[in-house]
Design a protein around this motif. Structure first.
Motif: not given
Length: 461
Positions: A83-86, A95-97, A222-229
Motif C-alpha cells: 500500500g505504500f508503493f501502489i 512512483s518507485a522513484f 500515515l497522516d503526513p502522506l494525506g490522500k496519497l495512500v
C-alpha cells in the motif's frame, strides 16, 4: 565524569535500508547493503529532516548503535506493505522513484515490493540477509541470545545482543487480496509455526501495521502522506476470526517459541478486544501486554473525544490511554516510548523545539513528559511507577526524530538530560506510595534506558 549508561532499544530497523539496497547491484548499492554502513548526519541533512520530515541519514545502523552504547537491540524485520508503493502515484517506475526519494530503501527494492505477491518470502529473505551479514562481518561482536544466561555476556564483554521482532502480521502472507492473492488460513497458520521454529525465532510481533492484514483493525498512522495512500480498509475495526486464530497460534507454547503480540498500530477497538481475549482464554498464562514503540494520550479512553487544550501530548488514537498503562503494568509488560515527534507531542510543541537554545534538552523533556505521566498514573493505582517504561525508538522506521535525538548515537546525551529532569521531579512530586519514592534519578534512567527491557528478555527468552 558523566556516567555512561547502557542502552536497550525495543524497536528499531537496522536492516530496513541495508536489506533494501541488497536489490541494487551497483557500486552504491553494494556499499549501502553493509549493515555497518553509516550515512553520516550533517547540517544539510538535519535541515531536510526538519523541513520535509525526510530522514536522509542513518539512525540504527550497527555503528550508530555502537556509538550510542546500545547493548541490547531488538531488530524489527519488516516486509514493506504494498500500500505504500501502489497508490495515487501509480505502481510504476515514477512512483518507485518518488517513493525512494522519501524512504531511501533503493529504487530497485521499491520495484520489487510493487511486483511481488509473497510477504512471507520477503520476511524470510530479510531474516536470512541479517544472519548472513552478521556471519560475514561481525565487527561489533553481535550475538543472538537463546536462553536467559546468554544475556550475561552483555555485562562482561563488548558484545551486543540482537533479538528479532517482526513488524506486521501481514508477514505471514495476508492482506494481499486487493493485489490478486487471497488470504489462505492454512498457509497463514503454517507460516506462523515456521517462524516460531526458526533457529533464532523472534520474541515479539507488532501484530497490526499500516494497512489491512485480515486479522484486526489498525489505527490511522500515515497522516503526513494525506490522500496519497489509502488506509481505510479495516481502519478502526476489531479482530476477525482469523485474527484470533493467529494470536492463539503465536501464544501456543507447545509447538515452537511463544511470540508475544505487540499492540502498537492496533485500533482502539482491536486493543480492547485483545485485552478481553487474554482475560478469557489466557488468564493463567499472564501474557505480558507490550507496546514496542508508543506514546501516551495523557487521558482516559472514557473521554477520548474531549480535546484537552492544556495537554502536551498528541491525542491521536494510535497512542495509548491511561487504562492501557494499567493493563501493561498488571501483566508485567512494557511500554516503550518512541522517538517520533509526530506521536510524542502536539505539532506546536515540536515546532518550538527547533528554536530553543538547547534542543537536545528540550527534546529530552518531551520524552520525560511521557515517563512522568506513566509514573503518576501507575502510582495513583498503587503500582510500580518505574518498571514498565523503556526505549522503543523506531529509528530508521520513517519517523520524524526529535532535534538532538536524531539517531542511536544520541542516546547517551538523552540519558544525561533525563537525569536532570528526573532529579527535579523527585524533589518536587509527592508520591502516593512510599515504594515509588525510594529511587534515585540514576536508577530511574537506568531502568528506562536498559534494565526494564533487559529483565523482560531475561525472564521471557
Amino acid at each position: 565524569m558523566e556516567k555512561i549508561f547502557k542502552i536497550a532499544d525495543f524497536h528499531c530497523h537496522p536492516t530496513l535500508k541495508t536489506y533494501g539496497h541488497s536489490f541494487e547491484n551497483t557500486r552504491y548499492g553494494i556499499k549501502r547493503r553493509n549493515i555497518w554502513f553509516q550515512q553520516k548526519n550533517s547540517y544539510l541533512r538535519k535541515l531536510v529532516c526538519r523541513n520535509f520530515s525526510v530522514v536522509k541519514f542513518s539512525q540504527s545502523d550497527l555503528l550508530s548503535l555502537k556509538e550510542g552504547n546500545v547493548k541490547l537491540v531488538t531488530a524489527s524485520l519488516y516486509p514493506f506493505e504494498k500500500g505504500f508503493f501502489i497508490n495515487l502515484r501509480g505502481r510504476g517506475r515514477l512512483s518507485a522513484f518518488l517513493a525512494n526519494v522519501i524512504i531511501g530503501v533503493s529504487y530497485y527494492r521499491v520495484r520489487n515490493i510493487q511486483q511481488h505477491l509473497n510477504y512471507f518470502e520477503d520476511l524470510e529473505n530479510e531474516y536470512n540477509f541479517f544472519l548472513d551479514a552478521v556471519n560475514l562481518n561481525n565487527e561489533v561482536e553481535l550475538y543472538f541470545p537463546r536462553k536467559p544466561e546468554d544475556f550475561k555476556l552483555i555485562k562482561n564483554s563488548n558484545k551486543t545482543a540482537i533479538i528479532f521482532s517482526i513488524e506486521g502480521a501481514h508477514s505471514f502472507n495476508s492482506g494481499l487480496t486487493n493485489y490478486g492473492r487471497e488470504t489462505n488460513e492454512k498457509e497463514v497458520i503454517e507460516n506462523i509455526y515456521k517462524v516460531k521454529n526458526w533457529e533464532i525465532a523472534p520474541a515479539t510481533i507488532t501484530f497490526a501495521h499500516n494497512f489491512s492484514n485480515d486479522f484486526c483493525g489498525h489505527a490511522r498512522s500515515l497522516d503526513p502522506l494525506g490522500k496519497l495512500v489509502n488506509q481505510n480498509e479495516m481502519l478502526n475495526y476489531g479482530f476477525t476470526e482469523l485474527g484470533f486464530k493467529a494470536v492463539n497460534a503465536l501464544l501456543d507454547n507447545k509447538n515452537g517459541k511463544i511470540i508475544y503480540p505487540d499492540l502498537k498500530h492496533m485500533s482502539v477497538q482491536s486493543r480492547k478486544e485483545y485485552y478481553q481475549h487474554l482475560d478469557e482464554f489466557f488468564k493463567e498464562e499472564r501474557i505480558p501486554i507490550l507496546i514496542s514503540h508508543g506514546a501516551v494520550t495523557g487521558t482516559s479512553w472514557k473521554n477520548s473525544e474531549t480535546v484537552n487544550l492544556d495537554s502536551v501530548f498528541s491525542d491521536s488514537d494510535i497512542n495509548f490511554y491511561d487504562e492501557e498503562l494499567i493493563h501493561v503494568s498488571r501483566s508485567n509488560g512494557l511500554f516503550a516510548i518512541q522517538m517520533d515527534g509526530r506521536r510524542l507531542a502536539k505539532k506546536s510543541i515540536i515546532k518550538e523545539l527547533h528554536s530553543t537554545k538547547n534542543m537536545a534538552f528540550s527534546s529530552a523533556h518531551v520524552i520525560w513528559n511521557h515517563i512522568k505521566h506513566i509514573a503518576i498514573v501507575l502510582d495513583n493505582h498503587d503500582l510500580n511507577s518505574w518498571n514498565i517504561a523503556c526505549i522503543g525508538s523506531d529509528f530508521d522506521g520513517s519517523i520524524q526524530p526529535l532535534p538532538g535525538i536524531y539517531s542511536a548515537a544520541d542516546f547517551p546525551r538523552l540519558a544525561i538530560n533525563l537525569i536532570h529532569l528526573s532529579s527535579a521531579f523527585l524533589s518536587d512530586y509527592n508520591f502516593k506510595n512510599e515504594f515509588n519514592k525510594e529511587t534515585t534519578p540514576e536508577k530511574i534512567v537506568e531502568q528506562f534506558c536498559y534494565e526494564n527491557l533487559y529483565h523482560f528478555y531475561c525472564n521471557r527468552i
